[in-house]
Design an enzyme around this catalytic site. Structure first.
Site, PDB file in Angstrom:
ATOM      1  N   GLN A   1     139.410  -3.514  67.581  1.00 47.46           N
ATOM      2  CA  GLN A   1     138.157  -2.853  67.204  1.00 47.46           C
ATOM      3  C   GLN A   1     138.408  -1.817  66.106  1.00 47.46           C
ATOM      4  OE1 GLN A   1     135.301  -3.888  68.333  1.00 47.46           O
ATOM      5  NE2 GLN A   1     133.897  -2.343  67.537  1.00 47.46           N
TER       6      GLN A   1
ATOM      7  N   VAL B   1     128.621  -0.857  63.933  1.00 45.76           N
ATOM      8  CA  VAL B   1     129.866  -1.214  64.613  1.00 45.76           C
ATOM      9  C   VAL B   1     130.217  -0.147  65.643  1.00 45.76           C
ATOM     10  CG1 VAL B   1     132.283  -1.874  64.277  1.00 45.76           C
ATOM     11  CG2 VAL B   1     130.626  -2.274  62.447  1.00 45.76           C
ATOM     12  N   ALA B   2     130.555  -0.588  66.835  1.00 47.66           N
ATOM     13  CA  ALA B   2     130.908   0.372  67.880  1.00 47.66           C
ATOM     14  C   ALA B   2     132.257   1.000  67.574  1.00 47.66           C
ATOM     15  CB  ALA B   2     130.946  -0.320  69.230  1.00 47.66           C
TER      16      ALA B   2
ATOM     17  N   SER C   1     133.184   0.010  72.542  1.00 46.95           N
ATOM     18  CA  SER C   1     132.548  -1.299  72.409  1.00 46.95           C
ATOM     19  C   SER C   1     132.581  -2.037  73.736  1.00 46.95           C
ATOM     20  CB  SER C   1     133.294  -2.141  71.367  1.00 46.95           C
ATOM     21  OG  SER C   1     132.900  -3.497  71.475  1.00 46.95           O
TER      22      SER C   1
ATOM     23  N   HIS D   1     132.746  -5.047  73.985  1.00 47.37           N
ATOM     24  CA  HIS D   1     133.634  -6.203  73.835  1.00 47.37           C
ATOM     25  C   HIS D   1     135.004  -5.939  74.460  1.00 47.37           C
ATOM     26  CE1 HIS D   1     131.059  -8.879  71.501  1.00 47.37           C
ATOM     27  NE2 HIS D   1     130.581  -7.790  70.923  1.00 47.37           N
TER      28      HIS D   1
ATOM     29  N   ASP E   1     129.046 -12.306  71.470  1.00 48.37           N
ATOM     30  CA  ASP E   1     128.178 -12.408  70.298  1.00 48.37           C
ATOM     31  C   ASP E   1     127.906 -13.892  70.122  1.00 48.37           C
ATOM     32  OD1 ASP E   1     128.178  -9.703  69.866  1.00 48.37           O
ATOM     33  OD2 ASP E   1     129.816  -9.756  68.408  1.00 48.37           O
TER      34      ASP E   1
ATOM     35  N   GLU F   1     120.204  -5.981  68.442  1.00 51.92           N
ATOM     36  CA  GLU F   1     121.175  -7.060  68.240  1.00 51.92           C
ATOM     37  C   GLU F   1     120.803  -8.275  69.094  1.00 51.92           C
ATOM     38  OE1 GLU F   1     125.221  -4.520  67.134  1.00 51.92           O
ATOM     39  OE2 GLU F   1     125.256  -5.941  68.791  1.00 51.92           O
TER      40      GLU F   1
ATOM     41  N   HIS G   1     123.901 -10.220  70.695  1.00 55.40           N
ATOM     42  CA  HIS G   1     124.897  -9.631  71.594  1.00 55.40           C
ATOM     43  C   HIS G   1     124.378  -9.659  73.032  1.00 55.40           C
ATOM     44  CE1 HIS G   1     128.100  -6.480  72.575  1.00 55.40           C
ATOM     45  NE2 HIS G   1     127.307  -6.456  73.645  1.00 55.40           N
TER      46      HIS G   1
HETATM   47 ZN   LIG Z   1     128.679  -7.759  70.062  1.00 58.87          ZN
END
Ligand SMILES: [Zn+2]
Length: 276
Positions: A143, A172-173, A178, A180, A187, A239, A242
Protein backbone atom coordinates in the site's frame (compact mmCIF):
# COMPACT_ATOMS: atom_id res chain seq x y z
CA UNK A 1 -79.79 -28.25 26.38
CA UNK A 2 -82.64 -27.05 24.24
CA UNK A 3 -82.27 -26.46 20.54
CA UNK A 4 -82.84 -22.71 21.04
CA UNK A 5 -79.91 -22.37 23.46
CA UNK A 6 -77.63 -24.33 21.11
CA UNK A 7 -78.52 -22.06 18.18
CA UNK A 8 -77.93 -18.87 20.16
CA UNK A 9 -74.59 -20.24 21.44
CA UNK A 10 -73.52 -20.97 17.87
CA UNK A 11 -74.56 -17.47 16.81
CA UNK A 12 -72.65 -15.92 19.71
CA UNK A 13 -69.49 -17.84 18.78
CA UNK A 14 -69.78 -16.75 15.15
CA UNK A 15 -70.11 -13.10 16.19
CA UNK A 16 -67.07 -13.42 18.48
CA UNK A 17 -65.02 -14.94 15.66
CA UNK A 18 -65.92 -12.05 13.36
CA UNK A 19 -64.97 -9.48 16.01
CA UNK A 20 -61.61 -11.18 16.62
CA UNK A 21 -60.80 -11.28 12.93
CA UNK A 22 -61.68 -7.59 12.57
CA UNK A 23 -59.39 -6.70 15.46
CA UNK A 24 -56.58 -8.73 13.97
CA UNK A 25 -57.06 -7.04 10.62
CA UNK A 26 -57.03 -3.54 12.05
CA UNK A 27 -53.91 -4.40 14.05
CA UNK A 28 -52.22 -5.65 10.90
CA UNK A 29 -53.18 -2.45 9.16
CA UNK A 30 -51.84 -0.32 12.01
CA UNK A 31 -48.52 -2.14 12.01
CA UNK A 32 -48.17 -1.64 8.29
CA UNK A 33 -48.93 2.05 8.57
CA UNK A 34 -46.33 2.46 11.29
CA UNK A 35 -43.58 0.64 9.43
CA UNK A 36 -44.22 2.57 6.20
CA UNK A 37 -44.06 5.82 8.15
CA UNK A 38 -40.82 4.72 9.77
CA UNK A 39 -39.34 3.85 6.40
CA UNK A 40 -40.28 7.24 5.01
CA UNK A 41 -38.78 9.10 7.96
CA UNK A 42 -35.65 7.00 7.64
CA UNK A 43 -35.28 7.81 3.99
CA UNK A 44 -35.71 11.51 4.61
CA UNK A 45 -33.17 11.53 7.41
CA UNK A 46 -30.75 9.46 5.34
CA UNK A 47 -30.99 11.95 2.52
CA UNK A 48 -30.21 14.90 4.75
CA UNK A 49 -26.89 16.65 4.38
CA UNK A 50 -23.84 15.12 5.97
CA UNK A 51 -23.56 18.08 8.34
CA UNK A 52 -26.52 16.65 10.24
CA UNK A 53 -24.85 13.27 10.62
CA UNK A 54 -24.96 12.91 14.39
CA UNK A 55 -28.59 13.99 14.55
CA UNK A 56 -29.47 11.50 11.82
CA UNK A 57 -27.86 8.62 13.65
CA UNK A 58 -29.86 9.39 16.78
CA UNK A 59 -33.18 9.61 14.96
CA UNK A 60 -32.42 6.38 13.08
CA UNK A 61 -31.68 4.64 16.34
CA UNK A 62 -34.93 5.81 17.86
CA UNK A 63 -36.80 4.31 14.95
CA UNK A 64 -35.13 0.92 15.26
CA UNK A 65 -37.94 -1.62 15.24
CA UNK A 66 -38.06 -4.53 17.65
CA UNK A 67 -37.10 -6.95 14.86
CA UNK A 68 -34.09 -4.77 14.08
CA UNK A 69 -33.25 -4.63 17.77
CA UNK A 70 -33.28 -8.41 18.12
CA UNK A 71 -31.01 -8.73 15.12
CA UNK A 72 -28.61 -6.01 16.28
CA UNK A 73 -28.43 -7.47 19.80
CA UNK A 74 -27.02 -10.75 18.52
CA UNK A 75 -24.46 -9.28 16.10
CA UNK A 76 -20.98 -10.39 17.17
CA UNK A 77 -18.67 -7.43 16.62
CA UNK A 78 -15.66 -9.53 17.62
CA UNK A 79 -16.03 -11.51 14.40
CA UNK A 80 -13.12 -10.91 12.06
CA UNK A 81 -15.39 -10.12 9.12
CA UNK A 82 -16.83 -7.12 11.00
CA UNK A 83 -13.44 -5.52 11.66
CA UNK A 84 -13.50 -1.77 11.08
CA UNK A 85 -10.55 -0.29 9.22
CA UNK A 86 -10.57 3.41 8.37
CA UNK A 87 -8.83 6.72 9.10
CA UNK A 88 -9.27 6.31 12.84
CA UNK A 89 -8.96 2.49 12.99
CA UNK A 90 -5.63 1.46 11.54
CA UNK A 91 -4.96 -2.19 10.78
CA UNK A 92 -1.90 -3.88 12.17
CA UNK A 93 -0.40 -6.96 10.57
CA UNK A 94 -0.73 -8.76 13.92
CA UNK A 95 -4.50 -8.79 13.34
CA UNK A 96 -4.13 -10.56 10.02
CA UNK A 97 -5.26 -14.19 9.88
CA UNK A 98 -3.73 -16.44 7.24
CA UNK A 99 -4.93 -15.09 3.90
CA UNK A 100 -5.28 -18.53 2.37
CA UNK A 101 -8.13 -18.06 -0.10
CA UNK A 102 -7.54 -17.56 -3.82
CA UNK A 103 -10.14 -16.16 -6.24
CA UNK A 104 -9.94 -15.56 -10.00
CA UNK A 105 -6.78 -17.71 -10.28
CA UNK A 106 -4.33 -15.54 -8.36
CA UNK A 107 -6.01 -13.05 -6.04
CA UNK A 108 -5.41 -13.64 -2.34
CA UNK A 109 -8.38 -13.22 0.04
CA UNK A 110 -9.54 -14.36 3.47
CA UNK A 111 -10.72 -17.98 3.13
CA UNK A 112 -14.32 -17.07 4.11
CA UNK A 113 -14.77 -15.07 0.89
CA UNK A 114 -13.94 -17.79 -1.60
CA UNK A 115 -17.31 -19.57 -1.75
CA UNK A 116 -19.47 -16.41 -1.51
CA UNK A 117 -17.42 -14.77 -4.26
CA UNK A 118 -17.64 -17.87 -6.45
CA UNK A 119 -21.43 -17.97 -6.00
CA UNK A 120 -21.72 -14.27 -6.81
CA UNK A 121 -19.59 -14.69 -9.91
CA UNK A 122 -21.77 -17.56 -11.13
CA UNK A 123 -24.98 -15.60 -10.47
CA UNK A 124 -23.58 -12.61 -12.37
CA UNK A 125 -22.53 -14.87 -15.26
CA UNK A 126 -26.09 -16.23 -15.42
CA UNK A 127 -27.19 -12.61 -15.91
CA UNK A 128 -24.60 -12.09 -18.66
CA UNK A 129 -22.02 -10.25 -16.53
CA UNK A 130 -18.37 -11.37 -16.45
CA UNK A 131 -17.06 -10.15 -13.12
CA UNK A 132 -13.31 -9.50 -12.92
CA UNK A 133 -11.23 -8.88 -9.82
CA UNK A 134 -8.82 -5.96 -9.97
CA UNK A 135 -7.38 -6.02 -6.46
CA UNK A 136 -7.81 -7.92 -3.20
CA UNK A 137 -5.38 -8.40 -0.33
CA UNK A 138 -2.56 -5.86 -0.10
CA UNK A 139 0.18 -5.79 2.50
CA UNK A 140 0.95 -2.53 4.28
CA UNK A 141 4.26 -2.20 2.41
CA UNK A 142 2.51 -2.73 -0.92
CA UNK A 143 0.00 0.00 0.00
CA UNK A 144 2.97 2.31 0.66
CA UNK A 145 4.09 1.73 -2.92
CA UNK A 146 0.58 2.36 -4.27
CA UNK A 147 0.37 5.59 -2.28
CA UNK A 148 3.74 6.89 -3.45
CA UNK A 149 3.00 5.89 -7.04
CA UNK A 150 -0.29 7.79 -6.98
CA UNK A 151 1.43 10.96 -5.74
CA UNK A 152 4.11 10.80 -8.43
CA UNK A 153 1.45 10.08 -11.10
CA UNK A 154 -0.39 13.22 -10.00
CA UNK A 155 2.82 15.27 -10.12
CA UNK A 156 3.52 13.94 -13.61
CA UNK A 157 -0.01 15.03 -14.55
CA UNK A 158 0.95 18.61 -13.67
CA UNK A 159 0.02 18.99 -10.01
CA UNK A 160 2.19 20.57 -7.35
CA UNK A 161 3.54 18.31 -4.58
CA UNK A 162 0.82 19.54 -2.21
CA UNK A 163 -1.98 19.17 -4.76
CA UNK A 164 -0.73 15.70 -5.65
CA UNK A 165 -0.69 14.60 -2.00
CA UNK A 166 -4.17 16.01 -1.41
CA UNK A 167 -5.55 14.29 -4.50
CA UNK A 168 -3.99 10.97 -3.50
CA UNK A 169 -5.35 11.30 0.03
CA UNK A 170 -8.86 11.53 -1.42
CA UNK A 171 -8.64 8.40 -3.57
CA UNK A 172 -6.04 6.15 -1.98
CA UNK A 173 -6.11 4.86 1.57
CA UNK A 174 -3.07 5.64 3.69
CA UNK A 175 -0.87 2.60 4.34
CA UNK A 176 -2.28 0.79 7.40
CA UNK A 177 -5.70 2.33 6.84
CA UNK A 178 -6.80 0.34 3.82
CA UNK A 179 -9.40 -2.40 4.09
CA UNK A 180 -7.38 -4.33 1.55
CA UNK A 181 -4.96 -5.21 4.38
CA UNK A 182 -7.67 -7.42 5.91
CA UNK A 183 -8.21 -9.73 2.94
CA UNK A 184 -11.94 -8.90 3.19
CA UNK A 185 -12.09 -6.31 0.40
CA UNK A 186 -12.32 -6.78 -3.36
CA UNK A 187 -12.06 -4.20 -6.12
CA UNK A 188 -14.42 -5.62 -8.69
CA UNK A 189 -15.39 -4.63 -12.24
CA UNK A 190 -16.28 -6.67 -15.32
CA UNK A 191 -14.56 -7.79 -18.49
CA UNK A 192 -16.17 -5.06 -20.63
CA UNK A 193 -14.89 -2.35 -18.30
CA UNK A 194 -11.38 -3.84 -18.37
CA UNK A 195 -11.49 -4.20 -22.17
CA UNK A 196 -12.47 -0.53 -22.46
CA UNK A 197 -9.34 0.33 -20.48
CA UNK A 198 -11.30 2.22 -17.86
CA UNK A 199 -9.87 2.62 -14.39
CA UNK A 200 -11.54 2.58 -11.01
CA UNK A 201 -13.81 5.58 -11.43
CA UNK A 202 -17.34 6.30 -10.13
CA UNK A 203 -18.79 6.11 -13.69
CA UNK A 204 -18.53 2.33 -13.34
CA UNK A 205 -21.95 2.48 -11.63
CA UNK A 206 -23.50 3.49 -14.98
CA UNK A 207 -22.62 0.10 -16.50
CA UNK A 208 -24.72 -3.05 -16.29
CA UNK A 209 -22.00 -4.68 -14.18
CA UNK A 210 -21.78 -1.74 -11.78
CA UNK A 211 -25.54 -1.82 -11.30
CA UNK A 212 -25.54 -5.61 -10.88
CA UNK A 213 -22.91 -5.48 -8.13
CA UNK A 214 -24.76 -2.63 -6.40
CA UNK A 215 -28.03 -4.55 -6.49
CA UNK A 216 -26.87 -8.08 -5.70
CA UNK A 217 -23.63 -8.10 -3.71
CA UNK A 218 -25.42 -8.10 -0.33
CA UNK A 219 -27.09 -11.41 -1.21
CA UNK A 220 -23.61 -12.93 -1.09
CA UNK A 221 -22.40 -11.14 2.04
CA UNK A 222 -20.74 -8.08 0.50
CA UNK A 223 -21.45 -4.37 0.95
CA UNK A 224 -20.58 -1.33 -1.15
CA UNK A 225 -18.16 -0.07 1.47
CA UNK A 226 -17.96 3.56 0.33
CA UNK A 227 -21.48 4.48 -0.76
CA UNK A 228 -22.58 7.63 -2.52
CA UNK A 229 -23.74 10.36 -0.15
CA UNK A 230 -21.82 8.94 2.82
CA UNK A 231 -18.44 10.48 2.00
CA UNK A 232 -18.46 12.58 5.17
CA UNK A 233 -18.71 9.41 7.25
CA UNK A 234 -16.33 7.13 5.36
CA UNK A 235 -13.91 9.90 4.34
CA UNK A 236 -13.61 8.09 1.02
CA UNK A 237 -15.26 9.12 -2.23
CA UNK A 238 -17.95 6.92 -3.74
CA UNK A 239 -16.42 3.64 -4.93
CA UNK A 240 -18.96 1.42 -6.70
CA UNK A 241 -16.21 -1.17 -7.36
CA UNK A 242 -14.96 -1.68 -3.80
CA UNK A 243 -16.90 -4.38 -1.96
CA UNK A 244 -16.28 -5.62 1.54
CA UNK A 245 -17.27 -8.99 3.01
CA UNK A 246 -19.30 -8.84 6.26
CA UNK A 247 -21.45 -12.00 5.98
CA UNK A 248 -24.89 -12.31 4.40
CA UNK A 249 -27.10 -11.26 7.35
CA UNK A 250 -25.01 -8.19 8.17
CA UNK A 251 -24.67 -7.22 4.51
CA UNK A 252 -28.43 -7.38 4.01
CA UNK A 253 -29.07 -5.27 7.10
CA UNK A 254 -26.42 -2.68 6.26
CA UNK A 255 -27.55 -2.36 2.64
CA UNK A 256 -31.27 -2.48 3.42
CA UNK A 257 -30.91 0.34 5.93
CA UNK A 258 -28.51 2.37 3.79
CA UNK A 259 -25.80 2.32 6.43
CA UNK A 260 -22.04 2.45 6.25
CA UNK A 261 -20.00 -0.07 8.25
CA UNK A 262 -19.11 2.81 10.59
CA UNK A 263 -22.80 3.53 11.27
CA UNK A 264 -23.63 -0.17 11.64
CA UNK A 265 -20.89 -0.77 14.23
CA UNK A 266 -21.98 2.34 16.14
CA UNK A 267 -25.61 1.22 16.07
CA UNK A 268 -24.78 -2.31 17.26
CA UNK A 269 -22.62 -0.94 20.08
CA UNK A 270 -25.41 1.40 21.18
CA UNK A 271 -28.12 -1.28 21.12
CA UNK A 272 -25.94 -3.78 22.97
CA UNK A 273 -24.98 -1.17 25.57
CA UNK A 274 -28.65 -0.40 26.18
CA UNK A 275 -29.38 -4.10 26.63
CA UNK A 276 -26.71 -4.57 29.30
ZN1 LIG B 1 -10.59 -1.08 -2.95
Amino acid sequence: MSKKILVSLALLMAVMLIINRKEAMSQEHDNKTVSVKQEQTKEVSNNKGASNQSIDTTSDNEQTTSTDKKFLEQVDLSRYDLILVNDSHAFSDEQLPAVTGIIDSNYQVHADLVTPYQKMKEAAAADGISLRVVSTYRSVSYQEQVYEQSISDNINAGMSQQEAEEETAVYVAEPGKSEHHTGLAIDLVDQLWLDAGKGLVPEFIETAAGKWIDEHCAEFGFIIRFPKGKEEITNINYEPWHIRYVGVENAKYITGNQLTLEEFVELVEKIQKEKN
